[in-house]
Scaffold this active site. Structure first.
Site, PDB file in Angstrom:
ATOM      1  N   ASP A  10      57.719  42.870  80.196  1.00 56.79           N
ATOM      2  CA  ASP A  10      56.481  43.616  79.962  1.00 56.79           C
ATOM      3  C   ASP A  10      56.368  43.826  78.453  1.00 56.79           C
ATOM      4  OD1 ASP A  10      54.202  45.283  80.739  1.00 56.79           O
ATOM      5  OD2 ASP A  10      55.401  46.965  80.045  1.00 56.79           O
ATOM      6  N   SER A  11      55.184  44.245  77.987  1.00 56.45           N
ATOM      7  CA  SER A  11      55.029  44.528  76.562  1.00 56.45           C
ATOM      8  C   SER A  11      55.781  45.799  76.165  1.00 56.45           C
ATOM      9  CB  SER A  11      53.551  44.678  76.217  1.00 56.45           C
ATOM     10  OG  SER A  11      52.983  45.728  76.959  1.00 56.45           O
ATOM     11  N   CYS A  73      53.580  42.680  83.094  1.00 54.34           N
ATOM     12  CA  CYS A  73      52.445  43.092  82.266  1.00 54.34           C
ATOM     13  C   CYS A  73      51.161  42.428  82.758  1.00 54.34           C
ATOM     14  CB  CYS A  73      52.743  42.648  80.828  1.00 54.34           C
ATOM     15  SG  CYS A  73      51.391  42.867  79.683  1.00 54.34           S
ATOM     16  N   ASN A  74      50.140  43.240  83.018  1.00 53.00           N
ATOM     17  CA  ASN A  74      48.872  42.694  83.496  1.00 53.00           C
ATOM     18  C   ASN A  74      48.227  41.766  82.482  1.00 53.00           C
ATOM     19  OD1 ASN A  74      47.651  44.185  86.155  1.00 53.00           O
ATOM     20  ND2 ASN A  74      49.109  45.488  85.108  1.00 53.00           N
ATOM     21  N   THR A  75      48.260  42.142  81.188  1.00 52.73           N
ATOM     22  CA  THR A  75      47.632  41.312  80.159  1.00 52.73           C
ATOM     23  C   THR A  75      48.316  39.948  80.091  1.00 52.73           C
ATOM     24  OG1 THR A  75      47.110  43.287  78.860  1.00 52.73           O
ATOM     25  CG2 THR A  75      47.014  41.182  77.717  1.00 52.73           C
ATOM     26  N   GLU A 152      51.033  57.381  77.163  1.00 56.63           N
ATOM     27  CA  GLU A 152      52.213  57.403  76.268  1.00 56.63           C
ATOM     28  C   GLU A 152      52.403  58.788  75.637  1.00 56.63           C
ATOM     29  OE1 GLU A 152      54.185  54.621  74.770  1.00 56.63           O
ATOM     30  OE2 GLU A 152      53.510  53.189  76.274  1.00 56.63           O
ATOM     31  N   CYS A 184      46.647  47.749  84.974  1.00 60.90           N
ATOM     32  CA  CYS A 184      47.545  47.934  83.828  1.00 60.90           C
ATOM     33  C   CYS A 184      48.694  48.803  84.330  1.00 60.90           C
ATOM     34  CB  CYS A 184      46.791  48.621  82.685  1.00 60.90           C
ATOM     35  SG  CYS A 184      47.850  49.127  81.310  1.00 60.90           S
ATOM     36  N   THR A 185      49.903  48.459  83.932  1.00 63.21           N
ATOM     37  CA  THR A 185      51.079  49.152  84.495  1.00 63.21           C
ATOM     38  C   THR A 185      51.115  50.645  84.170  1.00 63.21           C
ATOM     39  OG1 THR A 185      52.323  48.415  82.568  1.00 63.21           O
ATOM     40  CG2 THR A 185      52.613  47.157  84.588  1.00 63.21           C
ATOM     41  N   HIS A 186      50.385  51.066  83.129  1.00 63.69           N
ATOM     42  CA  HIS A 186      50.379  52.492  82.786  1.00 63.69           C
ATOM     43  C   HIS A 186      49.477  53.322  83.708  1.00 63.69           C
ATOM     44  CE1 HIS A 186      52.132  51.195  78.973  1.00 63.69           C
ATOM     45  NE2 HIS A 186      52.332  52.441  78.641  1.00 63.69           N
TER      46      HIS A 186
END
Lengths: 268, 268
Positions: A10-11, A73-75, A152, A184-186
């Site tokens: 993931d990023s 990561c979705n992106t 975050e 998005c994972t967040h």
């Protein structure tokens, strides 16, 4: 049977939500996780750059002898999955296809909202994947770039989160969607706020859950499941300072993250 | 006299506000600008990583034969300026020292607020520089990580910007500051909202203006000013897609950015 680890990247820390689902559904698999914290976020960057970064992540995981790779990561899934399939021989799974399948089995009125980073939404990866499975689906994508930073900062239950969500989701509410993809994972961490804004009747789809189910079938089908019964080993690697990852990642995982190493991902 | 260009770098487009000030105060100097858009932002990353990135930026500018370097990014100035002075022989200027001097000539009650990225504020670079010049200064730093994304999304005049600013600046208002340092190149774009929140009596200090003044004195002092009278040449380099930079950068500069090249900054 294959006792080598599964690789996940993931990023940053967001992909730990995917790791958590996988560890619940495949409790005996060893896992190598890589978070590209020195170059986070991917969601504002170009396709070319995201492909370059994703390939570096995959090459790093391959150097750790993984048997399969999950792009958490979705992106990166939206922009680099197809190219990665062409480039590498190892089984690779992204989060978009599983997310799209879950969405289509959830919607009743075929009106679907997708939220994600700017790059994910502009790639049309979710929109196209959902419509490839369901020609009647009306899919509306909305980029929500502030959400990652809100999460975050731990601001998910503030008035800022609520007002920002109301602004982003207004168009989706007007379209009377019955299903919202958290692309998005967040975003699952904003679940409560998002649900309050779109209304409880709208189903929220978290592709992480479906991705974990699919990696399990994939490994089974290719006879790559582990036959070990002992406690699995998880190893974490990041490209920036391990301490921040240890702190925030520990909160997501609800346990201490012990083994973290820093990797110079640009010069492997 | 020296007709070589001045080099300026930033993590992205924000440093164009510094370039603009320099171009007004030094209208005959050629400029090379580098924006590290593939790894933006710097403000959430560790000191070690920011130093590594800043050194790569400086080496790139040196390869273009610049006569002096301006670190336009507040985070890179806060975390990498001292190390860069030790590593490179070329004259280098950051934005922190000029910003600190401007702050001390502005404040009357010695109560000063500094806002910036998380890494800038946690480095104490502004706080220490201001207090080194003025032992009586009381300096309160507040990290405002959402502001960059709010500006990048063009949301500077929305209720989200206003409520976010009220949340971040509450402590500074309670301390009755009379001077607020805009310690990130994106923040001058939020000037109107910030001024509304802290009140018109609080002076806003933009380090970009003071930095341009200091690079002028530095070049004069070292006899490095250009003696050309024709229109200067500006060349722009970025590490991610030039088109996005062209579009957003053009808005900041109020003119078309013509010459932009993409650079593989990781592998120079």
């Amino acid at each position: 049977m294959d006792n080598r680890p599964i690789g996940i990247f993931d990023s940053g820390i967001g992909g730990l939500t995917v790791l958590k689902e996988i560890s619940e559904q495949l409790p005996h698999e060893n896992i190598i996780y890589f978070g590209d914290t020195a170059r986070i976020p991917y969601g504002t960057k170009s396709k070319e750059t995201v492909i370059k970064y994703a390939f570096q992540c995959i090459k790093f995981l391959l150097s750790k002898d993984v048997k399969a790779i999950v792009i958490a990561c979705n992106t990166a899934s939206a922009l680099a999955y197809e190219e990665a399939l062409k480039e590498f021989k190892v089984p690779i799974l992204g989060v978009i296809q599983p997310g799209a399948r879950a969405t289509n089995s959830t919607t009743r009125n075929n009106k679907i909202g997708v939220i994600g980073t700017t790059s994910t939404i502009n790639s049309y990866a979710y929109q196209n994947s959902i419509r490839a499975l369901n020609k009647n689906a009306e899919v509306i994508g909305v980029a929500c770039p502030l959400f990652v930073q809100i999460v975050e900062d731990g601001w998910e239950d503030t008035d800022v989160a609520m007002i920002t969500a109301e602004k982003y989701l207004l168009e989706l509410k007007e379209h009377e969607i019955d299903t919202l993809v958290l692309g998005c994972t967040h975003y699952p961490i904003l679940r409560y706020t998002l649900s309050k804004v779109v209304g409880e009747k709208v189903s929220l789809v978290n592709p992480a859950f479906e991705t974990a189910k699919e990696i399990k079938s994939l490994l089974k089908q290719k006879d790559l499941l582990s036959d070990k019964m002992e406690k699995p080993v998880y190893k974490y690697f990041v490209s920036d300072d391990p301490e921040k990852f240890r702190r925030i990642g520990g909160n997501i995982m609800n346990k201490n993250i012990l083994s973290i190493e820093k990797v110079d991902i640009e010069n492997l």
